[in-house]
Write a protein that holds these residues in place. Structure first.
Motif: not given
Length: 393
Positions: A169, A171-172, A177, A311-313, A315-316, A390
């Motif tokens: 993170g 992560i927004n 967060q 699932n909001r980020a 790749q991160q 995303q």
């Protein structure tokens, strides 16, 4: 409820109204040794409507003397006494780590716990936040002169001689967060995580068996069933609690109309406050066990995190999971459900395959069990409360 009334004061947690979760002001603590003379876990319970799951603190002995605490739990007199028994043998609590920015059930205990160990330095995950007002961390109960932000580079931490960590993170999530710190104790090959990874056991955990009433309550099939304490009912109740906690409303659970629920109250053998006045708004389908069986004894990411947060980020998250997977470890200690878990980097990496368009893992969660969480996800996104998910990588 403990077996002896005189123990009630030993279990007291007077600040429970700040986060009113069962078992409220009386919390039992179970200490278990994971690695001899080196690592211990401290389990308590928390939940809503008797859907109770373990919440866990881990303590690790430092080779130079003293103790490191990961994710404190409620510092009841019993809990503090159990920690002080280790202090007497191995030295003071030197470091306390808050490994999350969004988990209120973890954040709320750090300040009170730290006050019992005034010599300890407190290290918190970066990007801490509060809602509805973003207050300074000292306003949230953390000790002013000994609270520090964890450096992004773990080599800059004062305990880096024995530990590595990677921060997931931020992560927004819109209002706030998500962030989590995975911590590696190199000497024992042990990784501590907070919420991302879980594993379920077929049998109820030991901490849930001191007072089995929540297990037995959820083992009932109807309001008219009596509470019966048997090993089978404890196991049955635990498995249903897991389905509740993970999916909120799994496909094998039907919720009857409240008019029907109220009509059945008259047939309930116990209409006390403890039994929710005879209300039992659950209808489990005959095949409910089939929903639990694929979940047990494997490493995976909880459905709530899969559908609403990670699932909001993607790749991160995958980058973070790859860094953790490269560590040399054989044991995981999450803050919830089963622990310790025998696992390797390969197992850890596989748990996050749900974020890939072409996952290597053959297992995925049943779509019918994810319907409610996916509906919540769509609603939050449509109302722009949270950013949209995303695309998978």
């Amino acid at each position: 409820m403990p077996p002896f009334p005189h123990l009630l004061s030993d279990l007291s947690w007077p600040f429970w109204p700040l986060l009113p979760l069962y078992p409220y002001g009386q919390r039992r603590t179970l200490r278990q040794e994971v690695v001899q003379d080196t690592i211990w876990t401290f389990d308590q319970l928390q939940g809503i409507l008797y859907v109770v799951v373990p919440i866990r603190m881990t303590i690790i002995k430092l080779s130079s003397g003293g103790l490191l605490v990961y994710a404190p739990v409620a510092p009841t007199p019993e809990c503090v006494r159990l920690v002080n028994e280790l202090v007497d043998l191995h030295g003071d609590v030197k470091y306390i780590i808050l490994p999350t920015v969004s988990g209120l059930e973890h954040k709320i205990f750090v300040g009170p716990f730290a006050r019992h160990f005034p010599q300890a330095q407190v290290f918190i995950a970066p990007h801490q936040w509060s809602f509805p007002f973003n207050l300074p961390v000292t306003w949230l109960g953390l000790p002013r002169n000994r609270t520090h932000i964890l450096p992004v580079d773990s080599r800059q931490a004062p305990f880096s001689a024995e530990f590595d960590y990677h921060i997931l993170g931020p992560i927004n999530l819109g209002p706030g967060q998500f962030e989590e710190v995975a911590l590696l104790h190199r000497a024992t090959g042990t990784v501590c995580v907070t919420d991302t990874i879980i594993s379920l056991s077929e049998q109820p955990p030991a901490i849930a068996q001191f007072d089995p009433y929540p297990l037995l309550f959820h083992a009932k099939d109807s309001a008219s069933d009596p509470i019966q304490d048997t090993p089978e009912n404890r196991r049955k109740g635990w498995q249903r609690i897991c389905l509740f906690a993970l999916y909120f409303q799994p496909s094998v659970l039907e919720t009857p109309q409240w008019s029907t629920v109220f009509k059945k109250v008259i047939s309930a053998p116990d209409r006390s406050k403890k039994a929710y006045f005879g209300l039992f708004p659950f209808n489990w389908k005959p095949n409910w066990k089939q929903a639990f069986q694929p979940l047990q004894n494997r490493l995976w990411v909880a459905p709530v995190l899969q559908t609403l947060i990670l699932n909001r980020a993607p790749q991160q998250v995958l980058n973070w999971s790859e860094k953790v997977a490269r560590w040399d470890f054989q044991r995981l200690i999450p803050c919830h459900f089963s622990a310790p878990i025998r696992a390797t980097g390969y197992d850890f990496r596989q748990a996050f395959c749900f974020l890939k368009q072409h996952p290597l893992s053959p297992y995925s969660l049943p779509p019918e069990d994810l319907k409610l969480l996916q509906t919540i996800d769509r609603t939050l996104s449509q109302r722009r409360i949270v950013p949209p998910a995303q695309q998978k990588v």
